[in-house]
Scaffold this motif. Structure first.
Motif, PDB file in Angstrom:
ATOM      1  N   ASP A 121       0.853  -1.192   0.000  1.00 49.09           N
ATOM      2  CA  ASP A 121       0.000   0.000   0.000  1.00 49.09           C
ATOM      3  C   ASP A 121       0.895   1.251   0.000  1.00 49.09           C
ATOM      4  O   ASP A 121       1.470   1.613   1.024  1.00 49.09           O
ATOM      5  N   LEU A 122       1.001   1.883  -1.146  1.00 45.37           N
ATOM      6  CA  LEU A 122       1.941   3.007  -1.286  1.00 45.37           C
ATOM      7  C   LEU A 122       1.487   4.229  -0.501  1.00 45.37           C
ATOM      8  O   LEU A 122       2.295   4.988   0.020  1.00 45.37           O
ATOM      9  N   ARG A 123       0.163   4.409  -0.406  1.00 38.35           N
ATOM     10  CA  ARG A 123      -0.333   5.565   0.358  1.00 38.35           C
ATOM     11  C   ARG A 123       0.030   5.414   1.832  1.00 38.35           C
ATOM     12  O   ARG A 123       0.447   6.368   2.484  1.00 38.35           O
ATOM     13  N   ALA A 124      -0.110   4.193   2.344  1.00 35.00           N
ATOM     14  CA  ALA A 124       0.219   3.952   3.756  1.00 35.00           C
ATOM     15  C   ALA A 124       1.710   4.147   3.982  1.00 35.00           C
ATOM     16  O   ALA A 124       2.134   4.716   4.992  1.00 35.00           O
ATOM     17  N   MET A 125       2.527   3.720   3.005  1.00 36.43           N
ATOM     18  CA  MET A 125       3.975   3.889   3.142  1.00 36.43           C
ATOM     19  C   MET A 125       4.334   5.376   3.152  1.00 36.43           C
ATOM     20  O   MET A 125       5.167   5.826   3.950  1.00 36.43           O
ATOM     21  N   LEU A 126       3.669   6.149   2.298  1.00 33.95           N
ATOM     22  CA  LEU A 126       3.951   7.589   2.245  1.00 33.95           C
ATOM     23  C   LEU A 126       3.521   8.270   3.548  1.00 33.95           C
ATOM     24  O   LEU A 126       4.228   9.148   4.067  1.00 33.95           O
ATOM     25  N   ALA A 127       2.376   7.851   4.075  1.00 28.53           N
ATOM     26  CA  ALA A 127       1.910   8.436   5.339  1.00 28.53           C
ATOM     27  C   ALA A 127       2.929   8.148   6.453  1.00 28.53           C
ATOM     28  O   ALA A 127       3.242   9.020   7.272  1.00 28.53           O
ATOM     29  N   PHE A 128       3.477   6.939   6.464  1.00 26.39           N
ATOM     30  CA  PHE A 128       4.522   6.571   7.431  1.00 26.39           C
ATOM     31  C   PHE A 128       5.748   7.468   7.250  1.00 26.39           C
ATOM     32  O   PHE A 128       6.280   8.037   8.203  1.00 26.39           O
ATOM     33  N   HIS A 129       6.187   7.598   6.005  1.00 25.79           N
ATOM     34  CA  HIS A 129       7.367   8.408   5.659  1.00 25.79           C
ATOM     35  C   HIS A 129       7.197   9.838   6.190  1.00 25.79           C
ATOM     36  O   HIS A 129       8.086  10.403   6.823  1.00 25.79           O
ATOM     37  N   GLN A 130       6.001  10.389   5.948  1.00 31.38           N
ATOM     38  CA  GLN A 130       5.761  11.773   6.365  1.00 31.38           C
ATOM     39  C   GLN A 130       5.655  11.891   7.877  1.00 31.38           C
ATOM     40  O   GLN A 130       6.178  12.830   8.475  1.00 31.38           O
ATOM     41  N   SER A 131       5.001  10.907   8.504  1.00 29.65           N
ATOM     42  CA  SER A 131       4.814  11.008   9.960  1.00 29.65           C
ATOM     43  C   SER A 131       6.149  10.898  10.690  1.00 29.65           C
ATOM     44  O   SER A 131       6.324  11.455  11.772  1.00 29.65           O
ATOM     45  N   LYS A 132       7.110  10.203  10.098  1.00 25.72           N
ATOM     46  CA  LYS A 132       8.432  10.056  10.728  1.00 25.72           C
ATOM     47  C   LYS A 132       9.357  11.217  10.400  1.00 25.72           C
ATOM     48  O   LYS A 132      10.466  11.276  10.913  1.00 25.72           O
ATOM     49  N   GLY A 133       8.953  12.076   9.469  1.00 24.48           N
ATOM     50  CA  GLY A 133       9.878  13.105   8.991  1.00 24.48           C
ATOM     51  C   GLY A 133      11.078  12.476   8.303  1.00 24.48           C
ATOM     52  O   GLY A 133      12.199  12.970   8.364  1.00 24.48           O
ATOM     53  N   SER A 134      10.821  11.362   7.613  1.00 29.20           N
ATOM     54  CA  SER A 134      11.894  10.595   6.994  1.00 29.20           C
ATOM     55  C   SER A 134      12.364  11.249   5.691  1.00 29.20           C
ATOM     56  O   SER A 134      11.592  11.924   5.010  1.00 29.20           O
ATOM     57  N   LYS A 135      13.632  11.046   5.368  1.00 26.76           N
ATOM     58  CA  LYS A 135      14.145  11.472   4.063  1.00 26.76           C
ATOM     59  C   LYS A 135      14.330  10.279   3.140  1.00 26.76           C
ATOM     60  O   LYS A 135      14.422  10.414   1.925  1.00 26.76           O
ATOM     61  N   THR A 136      14.467   9.090   3.745  1.00 28.03           N
ATOM     62  CA  THR A 136      14.614   7.858   2.968  1.00 28.03           C
ATOM     63  C   THR A 136      13.860   6.759   3.704  1.00 28.03           C
ATOM     64  O   THR A 136      14.171   6.474   4.854  1.00 28.03           O
ATOM     65  N   THR A 137      12.859   6.195   3.046  1.00 28.63           N
ATOM     66  CA  THR A 137      12.109   5.101   3.673  1.00 28.63           C
ATOM     67  C   THR A 137      12.222   3.879   2.778  1.00 28.63           C
ATOM     68  O   THR A 137      12.029   3.965   1.565  1.00 28.63           O
ATOM     69  N   ILE A 138      12.575   2.764   3.397  1.00 24.79           N
ATOM     70  CA  ILE A 138      12.796   1.517   2.665  1.00 24.79           C
ATOM     71  C   ILE A 138      11.708   0.524   3.076  1.00 24.79           C
ATOM     72  O   ILE A 138      11.590   0.203   4.267  1.00 24.79           O
ATOM     73  N   ALA A 139      10.903   0.054   2.117  1.00 26.47           N
ATOM     74  CA  ALA A 139       9.926  -0.996   2.439  1.00 26.47           C
ATOM     75  C   ALA A 139      10.686  -2.275   2.768  1.00 26.47           C
ATOM     76  O   ALA A 139      11.696  -2.585   2.129  1.00 26.47           O
ATOM     77  N   LEU A 140      10.218  -2.999   3.765  1.00 27.79           N
ATOM     78  CA  LEU A 140      10.891  -4.229   4.201  1.00 27.79           C
ATOM     79  C   LEU A 140       9.916  -5.393   4.138  1.00 27.79           C
ATOM     80  O   LEU A 140       8.716  -5.230   4.343  1.00 27.79           O
ATOM     81  N   THR A 141      10.470  -6.562   3.879  1.00 24.48           N
ATOM     82  CA  THR A 141       9.629  -7.762   3.886  1.00 24.48           C
ATOM     83  C   THR A 141      10.402  -8.896   4.548  1.00 24.48           C
ATOM     84  O   THR A 141      11.632  -8.948   4.439  1.00 24.48           O
ATOM     85  N   PRO A 142       9.708  -9.790   5.263  1.00 27.49           N
ATOM     86  CA  PRO A 142      10.424 -10.928   5.845  1.00 27.49           C
ATOM     87  C   PRO A 142      10.667 -12.019   4.792  1.00 27.49           C
ATOM     88  O   PRO A 142       9.812 -12.268   3.960  1.00 27.49           O
ATOM     89  N   VAL A 143      11.849 -12.625   4.823  1.00 25.18           N
ATOM     90  CA  VAL A 143      12.130 -13.773   3.937  1.00 25.18           C
ATOM     91  C   VAL A 143      12.839 -14.855   4.750  1.00 25.18           C
ATOM     92  O   VAL A 143      13.399 -14.584   5.810  1.00 25.18           O
ATOM     93  N   ASP A 144      12.809 -16.078   4.229  1.00 24.92           N
ATOM     94  CA  ASP A 144      13.449 -17.193   4.949  1.00 24.92           C
ATOM     95  C   ASP A 144      14.968 -17.092   4.904  1.00 24.92           C
ATOM     96  O   ASP A 144      15.642 -17.339   5.885  1.00 24.92           O
ATOM     97  N   ASP A 145      15.500 -16.722   3.705  1.00 24.32           N
ATOM     98  CA  ASP A 145      16.951 -16.680   3.567  1.00 24.32           C
ATOM     99  C   ASP A 145      17.413 -15.292   3.132  1.00 24.32           C
ATOM    100  O   ASP A 145      17.471 -14.986   1.934  1.00 24.32           O
ATOM    101  N   PRO A 146      17.770 -14.431   4.082  1.00 24.01           N
ATOM    102  CA  PRO A 146      18.142 -13.060   3.726  1.00 24.01           C
ATOM    103  C   PRO A 146      19.476 -12.943   2.989  1.00 24.01           C
ATOM    104  O   PRO A 146      19.790 -11.871   2.481  1.00 24.01           O
ATOM    105  N   THR A 147      20.252 -14.027   2.874  1.00 29.40           N
ATOM    106  CA  THR A 147      21.591 -13.879   2.289  1.00 29.40           C
ATOM    107  C   THR A 147      21.556 -13.485   0.807  1.00 29.40           C
ATOM    108  O   THR A 147      22.547 -13.029   0.275  1.00 29.40           O
ATOM    109  N   GLN A 148      20.391 -13.671   0.154  1.00 26.24           N
ATOM    110  CA  GLN A 148      20.275 -13.304  -1.263  1.00 26.24           C
ATOM    111  C   GLN A 148      19.827 -11.862  -1.446  1.00 26.24           C
ATOM    112  O   GLN A 148      19.605 -11.418  -2.567  1.00 26.24           O
ATOM    113  N   PHE A 149      19.649 -11.120  -0.346  1.00 28.49           N
ATOM    114  CA  PHE A 149      18.990  -9.817  -0.426  1.00 28.49           C
ATOM    115  C   PHE A 149      19.782  -8.772   0.356  1.00 28.49           C
ATOM    116  O   PHE A 149      20.925  -8.992   0.739  1.00 28.49           O
TER     117      PHE A 149
END
Ligand code: GDD
Ligand code: MG
Length: 379
Positions: A121-149
């Protein structure tokens, strides 16, 4: 009174310059973002999702085959947005590619890796970005093997503490990885050196940890797949057909979970079991059994008594009598002669001639224009 909701009417950059090496041979003739999912090029799925979420203007940072992108997408109006195709003379890397179009950006900008299928949800991500006063916000997702990412560690306020691209197993302390969607304020590009290869993952993000410009992680449990990994390709099509992710694909539902796009010829005595997506101009001859989840591209000719189950076929394949396909991918314009069996993760790219009574299995990959004589391959 209306609340001031985050508006996504901002610019977006999609990074589509990678070579798609891991998906070869499917990407020999087709750039990774043009690969069809459920009979629609992946990049169109992405653009439609952006459009639906209120993004109006998109810059595609491409590295090769710019004309193919321009031909398919035009100015974007068919998909309801404005698209600019910007070609790099040399590979600039992920951050360098955006630096290259910095003059077209202002303020907060969405940036997307061009190989991620997600319903974030891009609108929700933008609302988060703005509420934090962020300059760079990175969407995160859980994965089983993070070594490829790209591994992202945060503090309790979601501020990024560490960014490690393709970490070693002993450095993994979280399962949250960079999901390849960012909101970055255009000012941050002052840290990116012009006219040289530079990465977000190994360059800008580690630098921002030093400069202290606010950088936050935005974790979600949305559907998420990197389509650039071969074992994912069948699975992603499957997920779309069974509705694990809501993605509009071409065709009208003519029967329970059977979608057909335009005119087709389906002879008597054909068994169709959904979910199936069938393109325009397909002919299915008598006695064929087509079992979903399966995608059949436009103008394929399916001969008599053919069996297809859990397969993805791109356009203009010709299968002769008694061919059997199971858990496999066929690119464009292949001919498969009678009685041949293709199964078990096999990938046939484009314009191959496969003779009668062969058995292709165990993840075999056929390069474009391969020719296989009758009865020459079996396992
Ligand atoms: N324009 C341009 N120029 N695009 C590029 C270039 C370039 O030089 N290099 C890579 N890209 C694009 C690719 O086409 C792709 O859409 C995106 O940048 C990411 O590159 P990949 O090669 O797919 O990287 P990855 O999958 O190994 O890792 C990246 O994505 C992961 C999520 O799938 C990283 O961002 C990881 O941190 C992340 O976890
Ligand atoms: Mg990738």
């Amino acid at each position: 009174m209306r609340s001031v909701a985050a508006t996504t009417a901002m610019k977006a950059v999609i990074l589509v310059g990678g070579l798609g090496t891991r998906l070869r041979p499917l990407t020999c003739n087709t750039p990774k973002p043009m690969i069809p999912l459920a009979n629609r090029p992946f990049i169109e799925h992405m653009l439609l999702r952006l459009q639906e979420q209120g993004i109006e203007e998109v810059i595609l940072a491409v590295r090769y085959l710019a004309d193919q992108f321009r031909e398919t997408l035009g100015d974007g109006s068919r998909l309801g947005l404005r698209v600019h195709v910007m070609e790099e003379a040399e590979p600039m890397g992920t951050a360098g590619a955006v630096k290259n179009v910095e003059h077209m950006l202002d303020g907060d900008t969405f940036i997307f890796n061009g190989d991620i299928l997600t319903d974030l949800d891009l609108r929700a991500m933008l609302a988060f970005h703005q509420s934090k006063g962020s300059k760079t916000t990175i969407a995160l997702t859980p994965v089983d093997d993070p070594t490829q990412f790209g591994l992202v560690e945060m503090n309790t306020e979601n501020r990024v503490q560490r960014f490690l691209e393709k970490p070693r197993a002993e450095d993994v302390r979280t399962n949250l990885i960079n999901a390849g969607t960012y909101i970055i304020h255009a000012d941050m590009f002052r840290y990116v050196p012009p006219n040289q290869h530079y990465m977000f993952e190994r360059g800008l993000f580690p630098v921002l940890l030093q400069t202290g410009d606010p950088m936050f992680g935005y974790p979600t449990r949305n559907y998420w797949t990197d389509i650039g990994r071969p074992h994912n390709y069948l699975e992603v099509n499957h997920d779309i057909l069974i509705g694990r992710i809501q993605v509009p694909f071409p065709g009208r539902e003519v029967r329970n979970r059977i979608w057909i796009d335009g005119e087709t010829q389906i002879d008597d005595d054909v068994q169709l079991v959904g979910p199936l997506v069938i393109g325009a101009g397909v002919h299915i001859a008598r006695g064929a059994n087509i079992i979903g989840p399966t995608v059949i591209g436009a103008r394929c000719h399916i001969g008599p008594n053919v069996t297809i189950e859990d397969a993805v076929l791109w356009e203009e394949n010709r299968l002769e009598e008694g061919v059997s396909l199971r858990r496999c991918v066929l690119g464009r314009g292949n001919t498969v002669k009678s009685g041949t069996v293709i199964t078990d993760g096999a990938i046939v790219s484009d314009h191959c001639q496969i003779g009668a009574e062969n058995r292709l299995e165990r993840g075999i990959r056929l390069w474009p224009e391969s020719v296989i004589q009758d009865q020459s391959i079996s396992f």
